[in-house]
Design an enzyme around this catalytic site. Structure first.
Site, short mmCIF file in Angstrom:
data_model
loop_
_atom_site.label_atom_id
_atom_site.label_comp_id
_atom_site.label_asym_id
_atom_site.label_seq_id
_atom_site.Cartn_x
_atom_site.Cartn_y
_atom_site.Cartn_z
N CYS A 12 0.83 -1.21 0.00
CA CYS A 12 0.00 0.00 0.00
C CYS A 12 0.87 1.26 0.00
CB CYS A 12 -0.91 -0.01 1.23
SG CYS A 12 -2.04 1.39 1.28
N CYS A 31 0.70 4.72 6.87
CA CYS A 31 0.12 4.52 8.21
C CYS A 31 1.13 3.77 9.10
CB CYS A 31 -1.19 3.74 8.10
SG CYS A 31 -2.31 4.44 6.86
N CYS A 67 0.61 0.07 10.27
CA CYS A 67 0.08 -0.95 9.36
C CYS A 67 1.14 -1.84 8.72
CB CYS A 67 -0.74 -0.28 8.27
SG CYS A 67 -1.57 -1.49 7.22
N CYS A 85 -16.53 -8.90 5.82
CA CYS A 85 -15.84 -7.62 5.64
C CYS A 85 -14.58 -7.82 4.82
CB CYS A 85 -15.43 -7.05 6.99
SG CYS A 85 -16.76 -6.94 8.15
N CYS A 100 -19.51 -5.83 3.83
CA CYS A 100 -18.76 -4.65 4.27
C CYS A 100 -17.46 -4.61 3.49
CB CYS A 100 -18.47 -4.75 5.77
SG CYS A 100 -17.44 -3.40 6.39
N CYS A 140 -19.06 2.19 9.15
CA CYS A 140 -18.28 1.52 10.20
C CYS A 140 -17.04 2.38 10.38
CB CYS A 140 -17.92 0.11 9.75
SG CYS A 140 -16.74 -0.73 10.84
N ARG A 176 -17.46 -2.56 18.33
CA ARG A 176 -16.75 -3.82 18.03
C ARG A 176 -15.39 -3.89 18.70
NH1 ARG A 176 -16.97 -3.85 12.72
NH2 ARG A 176 -19.06 -4.66 12.92
N1 SAM Z 1 -6.58 0.55 3.27
C1 SAM Z 1 -7.83 0.77 3.84
C2 SAM Z 1 -7.85 1.90 4.84
O1 SAM Z 1 -6.84 2.17 5.48
O2 SAM Z 1 -8.90 2.53 4.98
C3 SAM Z 1 -8.46 -0.44 4.46
C4 SAM Z 1 -7.68 -1.40 5.31
S1 SAM Z 1 -6.96 -0.81 6.82
C5 SAM Z 1 -5.98 -2.18 7.25
C6 SAM Z 1 -8.29 -0.74 7.97
C7 SAM Z 1 -8.00 -0.34 9.39
O3 SAM Z 1 -7.33 -1.38 10.08
C8 SAM Z 1 -7.12 0.87 9.64
O4 SAM Z 1 -7.82 2.06 9.51
C9 SAM Z 1 -6.71 0.66 11.09
O5 SAM Z 1 -7.61 1.30 11.97
C10 SAM Z 1 -6.77 -0.85 11.26
N2 SAM Z 1 -5.43 -1.43 11.47
C11 SAM Z 1 -4.47 -1.60 10.54
N3 SAM Z 1 -3.35 -2.12 11.07
C12 SAM Z 1 -3.60 -2.29 12.39
C13 SAM Z 1 -2.82 -2.78 13.48
N4 SAM Z 1 -1.57 -3.18 13.32
N5 SAM Z 1 -3.40 -2.82 14.70
C14 SAM Z 1 -4.68 -2.39 14.88
N6 SAM Z 1 -5.45 -1.92 13.88
C15 SAM Z 1 -4.93 -1.85 12.66
FE1 SF4 Z 2 -2.76 1.18 3.43
FE2 SF4 Z 2 -2.65 0.00 5.79
FE3 SF4 Z 2 -2.96 2.63 5.66
FE4 SF4 Z 2 -4.97 1.00 4.89
S1 SF4 Z 2 -4.15 1.20 6.94
S2 SF4 Z 2 -4.22 2.82 3.83
S3 SF4 Z 2 -3.79 -0.70 4.04
S4 SF4 Z 2 -1.17 1.47 4.96
#
Ligand code: SAM
Ligand code: SF4
Ligand code: DTB
Length: 333
Positions: A67, A71, A74, A111, A142, A202, A274
């Protein structure tokens, strides 16, 4: 009784739904003695939900890794060296098989998550076909695909998408320390597009990223003052993945995590709250406290998107011990 106490008293006992919460009121909730906070949260919970019921959603990663967003939490960000192999959008048939298995295990919502900044228009046909297929199976659908335009949201809604997950993640002040490639306003714009086409929202966040209590206050405040409360509010405990900048962040005290659940329940009384990521490392006792604090939904299945989650066996044993049962509507009254 001072003004904050008076308003807390009114709102933790009354059945009204407010969108005018102040940060001071929310901070006062976080600061309540723990037994008082839990009592209020459970009282609010019982007005609308059967406290013995929990709803199950199952996650599937339909496009993993690589990606472009940064973040910090992530494992799927290309900026983070987590050793995750990036893959393309999976085939519709693979999604159908996974959705059927989830349904057979009692899950009512499927989801699907994609590691994208936003979907490309060329992906939309495939995404709509996936939504139609899962919907035809009789499950709620979802997706979480990153930012959406109004047109994209409209197409997904038409295909049968019930919910869109897009988190605010943290407070607006702490947000720039976690993500630099898209803004807080970008998030609000996507939420608006989703709401405008009539999809359920959500939207939640993450606890344990090194934020202060006031950032948890700011996060709950932002959620509870959206034009309408998100139908689902996922509260994630950070899953620390080696190779992400947040690995090694000091752990949040488990009872402070429970407080966040309780405050989300009190401020958003009709939302499904949740208990999301982080259950793999939680004791049964901690999860039980989260349910007592008003959580009424979980992700079930052995995997979240890329990280482990307690499987059906452990969850089944926990619910049996707690005398709780699963219900698609989480016992909505
Ligand atoms: N890429 C899309 C986005 O960011 O909107 C969808 C997938 S992203 C993985 C969805 C959510 O997962 C993120 O907004 C974050 O809140 C949560 N998330 C991701 N990595 C995480 C982690 N290591 N621990 C807890 N929550 C996490
Ligand atoms: Fe990409 Fe992860 Fe950020 Fe979603 S949370 S936008 S998958 S880096
Ligand atoms: C949400 O708030 N939590 C889920 C879901 N929405 C998409 C994702 C949690 C991801 C945890 C890290 C992983 O497994 O990759």
């Amino acid at each position: 009784m001072n003004a904050v106490d008076a308003s807390l008293h009114r709102n933790s006992t009354a059945a009204d739904i407010r969108h005018d919460w102040t940060r001071e009121e929310i901070r006062a909730l976080f600061d309540l003695p723990f037994p008082e906070l839990i009592f209020r949260a459970q009282s609010v919970h019982r007005l609308r939900f059967d406290p013995s019921k929990v709803q199950l959603s199952t996650l599937m990663s339909i496009k993993t890794g690589g990606c472009p967003e940064d973040c910090a939490y992530c494992p799927q960000s290309a900026h983070n060296d987590t050793g995750l192999k990036a893959s393309k959008l999976v085939d519709v048939s693979e999604v159908m098989t996974a959705a059927q298995a989830a349904k057979d295990q009692g899950s009512t919502r499927f989801c699907m998550g994609a590691a994208w900044r936003s979907p490309k228009d060329r992906d939309m046909d495939d995404l709509c076909e996936i939504v139609e297929g899962v919907k035809a199976m009789g499950m709620e659908t979802c997706m979480t695909l990153g930012m959406l335009t109004r047109d994209q949201a409209g197409r997904l809604k038409e295909a049968g998408l019930d919910y869109y997950n897009h988190n605010l993640d943290t407070s607006p002040e702490f947000y720039p320390q976690i993500i630099s490639t898209r803004t807080w306003q970008d998030r609000l714009d996507t939420l608006e597009a989703v709401r405008d086409v009539g999809m359920s929202v959500c939207c939640g966040g993450i606890v344990g990223m090194g934020e202060a209590v006031d950032d948890r206050v700011g996060m709950v405040h932002a959620l509870a003052t959206l034009p309408s409360h998100p139908e689902s509010v996922p509260i994630n405990l950070l899953v620390q993945v080696e190779g992400t900048p947040l690995t090694g962040t000091g752990r949040v005290h488990p009872l402070d995590f429970v407080r966040t659940i309780a405050v989300a329940r009190i401020t958003m009384p009709t939302s499904m709250v949740r208990l999301s990521a982080g259950r793999e490392d939680m004791s049964d006792e901690l999860q039980a406290l989260c349910f007592v604090a008003g959580a009424n939904s979980i992700f079930s299945g052995e995997r979240l998107l890329t990280t482990p989650n307690p499987g059906e066996d452990r969850d089944g044993a926990l619910f049996a011990r707690l005398g709780m049962s699963t219900d698609g509507a989480a016992g909505q009254r």
